[in-house]
Scaffold this motif. Structure first.
Motif, PDB file in Angstrom:
ATOM      1  N   ARG A 204       0.820  -1.213   0.000  1.00  0.00           N
ATOM      2  CA  ARG A 204       0.000   0.000   0.000  1.00  0.00           C
ATOM      3  C   ARG A 204       0.862   1.275   0.000  1.00  0.00           C
ATOM      4  O   ARG A 204       0.411   2.335   0.411  1.00  0.00           O
ATOM      5  N   ARG A 205       2.093   1.158  -0.480  1.00  0.00           N
ATOM      6  CA  ARG A 205       2.966   2.328  -0.531  1.00  0.00           C
ATOM      7  C   ARG A 205       2.530   3.242  -1.674  1.00  0.00           C
ATOM      8  O   ARG A 205       2.348   2.801  -2.807  1.00  0.00           O
ATOM      9  N   LEU A 206       2.369   4.515  -1.367  1.00  0.00           N
ATOM     10  CA  LEU A 206       1.895   5.514  -2.329  1.00  0.00           C
ATOM     11  C   LEU A 206       3.077   6.308  -2.871  1.00  0.00           C
ATOM     12  O   LEU A 206       3.957   6.738  -2.115  1.00  0.00           O
ATOM     13  N   ARG A 207       3.086   6.493  -4.199  1.00  0.00           N
ATOM     14  CA  ARG A 207       4.132   7.286  -4.860  1.00  0.00           C
ATOM     15  C   ARG A 207       3.448   8.258  -5.811  1.00  0.00           C
ATOM     16  O   ARG A 207       2.860   7.838  -6.814  1.00  0.00           O
ATOM     17  N   ASN A 313       2.728   6.862   3.950  1.00  0.00           N
ATOM     18  CA  ASN A 313       3.688   5.763   3.917  1.00  0.00           C
ATOM     19  C   ASN A 313       4.340   5.481   5.265  1.00  0.00           C
ATOM     20  O   ASN A 313       4.688   4.327   5.552  1.00  0.00           O
ATOM     21  N   GLU A 314       4.496   6.502   6.107  1.00  0.00           N
ATOM     22  CA  GLU A 314       5.265   6.328   7.338  1.00  0.00           C
ATOM     23  C   GLU A 314       4.412   6.259   8.594  1.00  0.00           C
ATOM     24  O   GLU A 314       4.886   5.737   9.617  1.00  0.00           O
ATOM     25  N   HIS A 315       3.179   6.763   8.547  1.00  0.00           N
ATOM     26  CA  HIS A 315       2.423   6.846   9.799  1.00  0.00           C
ATOM     27  C   HIS A 315       1.005   6.288   9.705  1.00  0.00           C
ATOM     28  O   HIS A 315       0.525   5.672  10.665  1.00  0.00           O
ATOM     29  N   ARG A 316       0.318   6.511   8.617  1.00  0.00           N
ATOM     30  CA  ARG A 316      -1.105   6.176   8.561  1.00  0.00           C
ATOM     31  C   ARG A 316      -1.321   4.669   8.613  1.00  0.00           C
ATOM     32  O   ARG A 316      -0.768   3.931   7.803  1.00  0.00           O
ATOM     33  N   PRO A 317      -2.121   4.163   9.556  1.00  0.00           N
ATOM     34  CA  PRO A 317      -2.374   2.715   9.621  1.00  0.00           C
ATOM     35  C   PRO A 317      -3.287   2.266   8.494  1.00  0.00           C
ATOM     36  O   PRO A 317      -4.131   3.030   8.015  1.00  0.00           O
ATOM     37  N   HIS A 318      -3.117   0.986   8.088  1.00  0.00           N
ATOM     38  CA  HIS A 318      -3.910   0.417   7.008  1.00  0.00           C
ATOM     39  C   HIS A 318      -4.488  -0.923   7.464  1.00  0.00           C
ATOM     40  O   HIS A 318      -3.768  -1.773   7.996  1.00  0.00           O
ATOM     41  N   PRO A 325       1.543   1.018   8.967  1.00  0.00           N
ATOM     42  CA  PRO A 325       1.797   1.858   7.790  1.00  0.00           C
ATOM     43  C   PRO A 325       2.629   1.095   6.764  1.00  0.00           C
ATOM     44  O   PRO A 325       3.285   0.099   7.102  1.00  0.00           O
ATOM     45  N   PRO A 326       2.639   1.520   5.517  1.00  0.00           N
ATOM     46  CA  PRO A 326       3.362   0.769   4.479  1.00  0.00           C
ATOM     47  C   PRO A 326       4.840   0.572   4.754  1.00  0.00           C
ATOM     48  O   PRO A 326       5.398  -0.472   4.406  1.00  0.00           O
ATOM     49  N   ASP A 327       5.505   1.551   5.350  1.00  0.00           N
ATOM     50  CA  ASP A 327       6.944   1.442   5.566  1.00  0.00           C
ATOM     51  C   ASP A 327       7.299   0.669   6.824  1.00  0.00           C
ATOM     52  O   ASP A 327       8.484   0.408   7.070  1.00  0.00           O
ATOM     53  N   ALA A 328       6.338   0.305   7.667  1.00  0.00           N
ATOM     54  CA  ALA A 328       6.618  -0.433   8.897  1.00  0.00           C
ATOM     55  C   ALA A 328       6.748  -1.912   8.593  1.00  0.00           C
ATOM     56  O   ALA A 328       6.037  -2.458   7.753  1.00  0.00           O
ATOM     57  N   GLN A 329       7.666  -2.581   9.282  1.00  0.00           N
ATOM     58  CA  GLN A 329       7.912  -3.997   9.062  1.00  0.00           C
ATOM     59  C   GLN A 329       7.344  -4.877  10.170  1.00  0.00           C
ATOM     60  O   GLN A 329       7.116  -6.056   9.960  1.00  0.00           O
ATOM     61  N   LYS A 330       7.132  -4.344  11.370  1.00  0.00           N
ATOM     62  CA  LYS A 330       6.625  -5.146  12.478  1.00  0.00           C
ATOM     63  C   LYS A 330       5.810  -4.253  13.415  1.00  0.00           C
ATOM     64  O   LYS A 330       5.907  -3.018  13.377  1.00  0.00           O
ATOM     65  N   GLN A 331       5.024  -4.907  14.249  1.00  0.00           N
ATOM     66  CA  GLN A 331       4.190  -4.186  15.198  1.00  0.00           C
ATOM     67  C   GLN A 331       5.065  -3.501  16.247  1.00  0.00           C
ATOM     68  O   GLN A 331       6.053  -4.085  16.713  1.00  0.00           O
ATOM     69  N   PRO A 332       4.722  -2.277  16.652  1.00  0.00           N
ATOM     70  CA  PRO A 332       5.503  -1.619  17.703  1.00  0.00           C
ATOM     71  C   PRO A 332       5.318  -2.322  19.032  1.00  0.00           C
ATOM     72  O   PRO A 332       4.268  -2.908  19.320  1.00  0.00           O
ATOM     73  N   THR A 333       6.350  -2.278  19.848  1.00  0.00           N
ATOM     74  CA  THR A 333       6.289  -2.909  21.165  1.00  0.00           C
ATOM     75  C   THR A 333       5.445  -2.067  22.113  1.00  0.00           C
ATOM     76  O   THR A 333       5.439  -0.833  22.053  1.00  0.00           O
ATOM     77  N   ALA A 334       4.722  -2.746  22.991  1.00  0.00           N
ATOM     78  CA  ALA A 334       3.877  -2.053  23.957  1.00  0.00           C
ATOM     79  C   ALA A 334       4.745  -1.383  25.019  1.00  0.00           C
ATOM     80  O   ALA A 334       5.712  -1.961  25.511  1.00  0.00           O
ATOM     81  N   ILE A 335       4.392  -0.148  25.367  1.00  0.00           N
ATOM     82  CA  ILE A 335       5.148   0.597  26.375  1.00  0.00           C
ATOM     83  C   ILE A 335       4.179   1.171  27.398  1.00  0.00           C
ATOM     84  O   ILE A 335       2.965   1.213  27.186  1.00  0.00           O
ATOM     85  N   ASP A 336       4.725   1.567  28.520  1.00  0.00           N
ATOM     86  CA  ASP A 336       3.931   2.152  29.589  1.00  0.00           C
ATOM     87  C   ASP A 336       3.613   3.602  29.227  1.00  0.00           C
ATOM     88  O   ASP A 336       4.518   4.445  29.135  1.00  0.00           O
TER      89      ASP A 336
END
Length: 359
Positions: A204-207, A313-318, A325-336
């Motif tokens: 889903r990467r937009l150019r 590409n860098e922030h919007r969830p899909h 987001p398209p540029d993310a490779q894995k889920q972010p780790t949960a933090i406090d």
């Protein structure tokens, strides 16, 4: 072993009174009274007496203190019964059948779950292919055991299993598809600008390659060349270019992608749903940005499009990428959330907000 030691200790303790008090007349009289009472009670019982293991233990221990010829008069059981109890006691002492297991050891529950997972994720794998994959992972299991696990779970052999779902099929196809589409922007003074967008179906990467007021075929061909240069080695994994039948495309535009061994697929006339992914992204861009901002000219349009492309590409969830987001490779780790400060970034003057925790 513990029962045997306890039995021997009891025999030793019971032998002491017989040596010390053998000539005591009172003890003999008491024993005669108890013996006679026992005989009376046995005559009154209609059913045979059932002895507990503790009773049998004491009878066996006391038998060594009484001559065998007097057992019939003293004990409420026969010598054969007493000897049978002793034989069972000795047999149980040396019986190791309960300590060993026959046959194959049971398959671990975690390994069964792994077999079912591999079968579910790979519907074309048979039990031998699954057994080979398990061997590669370090699990020693027979192919017949894998077959039994699958059969018990109601999973048919590989040729008769259900094929991939539509989601799995379309996801596999999406890895090689890139789509192109034009959309227009009306400036504050009524001038119409045109932008060319490319969307990779897999990520889903937009150019957005460029903006112009006069989208000629030569300009469109140059945008295709720019895209091929930006994608680089990524072009090797693409197989299809999806576009509509707009006259701004031409044979030269298609030749750029055909030179990279891509097949150009044209959608049917007046069928925007055949290019639904691009239409959806363009619709989101209009609803989130263009409907709430006045674009002053080409330079301003390029700035707005670049900002939205970076956000997309860098922030919007899909949803198609599990809210990544398209540029993310894995889920972010949960933090406090209480231990980190929440940062707020305003995009395009606050039309779009981005949030992230401070490192």
């Amino acid at each position: 072993m513990i029962v045997s030691l306890l039995y021997k200790a009891t025999r030793k303790l019971l032998s002491l009174p017989s040596l010390l008090l053998r000539g005591d007349a009172a003890k003999d009289a008491e024993l005669l009274v108890l013996r006679h009472e026992n005989a009376v009670l046995r005559r009154q019982l209609a059913s045979p007496v059932r002895y507990e293991p503790v009773d049998r233990f004491w009878f066996a221990a006391l038998s060594g203190l009484i001559p065998r010829c007097r057992w019939r008069e003293v004990f409420p059981i026969t010598p054969g019964t007493l000897l049978g109890l002793h034989r069972r006691f000795v047999a149980a002492k040396w019986d190791y059948s309960a300590r060993r297991r026959t046959g194959r050891p049971p398959t671990a529950t975690a390994l069964k779950s792994l077999v079912l997972r591999l079968a579910g994720e790979n519907p074309r794998w048979g039990h031998r292919r699954i057994q080979g994959e398990l061997a590669r992972l370090g699990h020693r299991i027979a192919a017949s055991t894998v077959w039994e696990i699958l059969h018990a779970a109601g999973i048919d052999p590989a040729p008769r299993r259900s094929g991939p779902t539509w989601r799995e099929f379309l996801t596999a196809q999406a890895e090689g598809i890139i789509a192109a589409d034009f959309f227009h922007i009306d400036t504050a003074l009524g001038r119409r600008l045109y932008a060319l967008a490319f969307l990779e179906h897999d990520t889903r990467r937009l150019r957005i390659t460029g903006v112009t007021a006069h989208p000629t075929r030569e300009w469109t061909v140059q945008q295709a060349r720019n895209l091929a240069a930006d994608l680089g080695i990524r072009m090797e994994s693409l197989r299809f270019l999806l576009r509509d039948r707009d006259g701004k495309y031409g044979a030269a535009f298609d030749a750029v992608f055909e030179a990279e061994e891509l097949d150009v697929i044209k959608s049917a006339p007046r069928a925007p749903r055949m290019n639904a992914h691009c239409e959806r992204v363009i619709g989101s861009f209009r609803r989130e940005v263009l409907d709430h901002i006045l674009v002053m000219g080409e330079a301003h349009a390029r700035q707005v499009l670049a900002a939205y492309q970076r956000h997309h590409n860098e922030h919007r969830p899909h949803q198609a990428r599990n809210q990544l987001p398209p540029d993310a490779q894995k889920q972010p780790t949960a933090i406090d959330s209480g231990a980190h400060k929440l940062l707020h970034t305003r995009i395009l003057g606050g039309l779009i907000n981005e949030y992230r925790y401070a490192a």
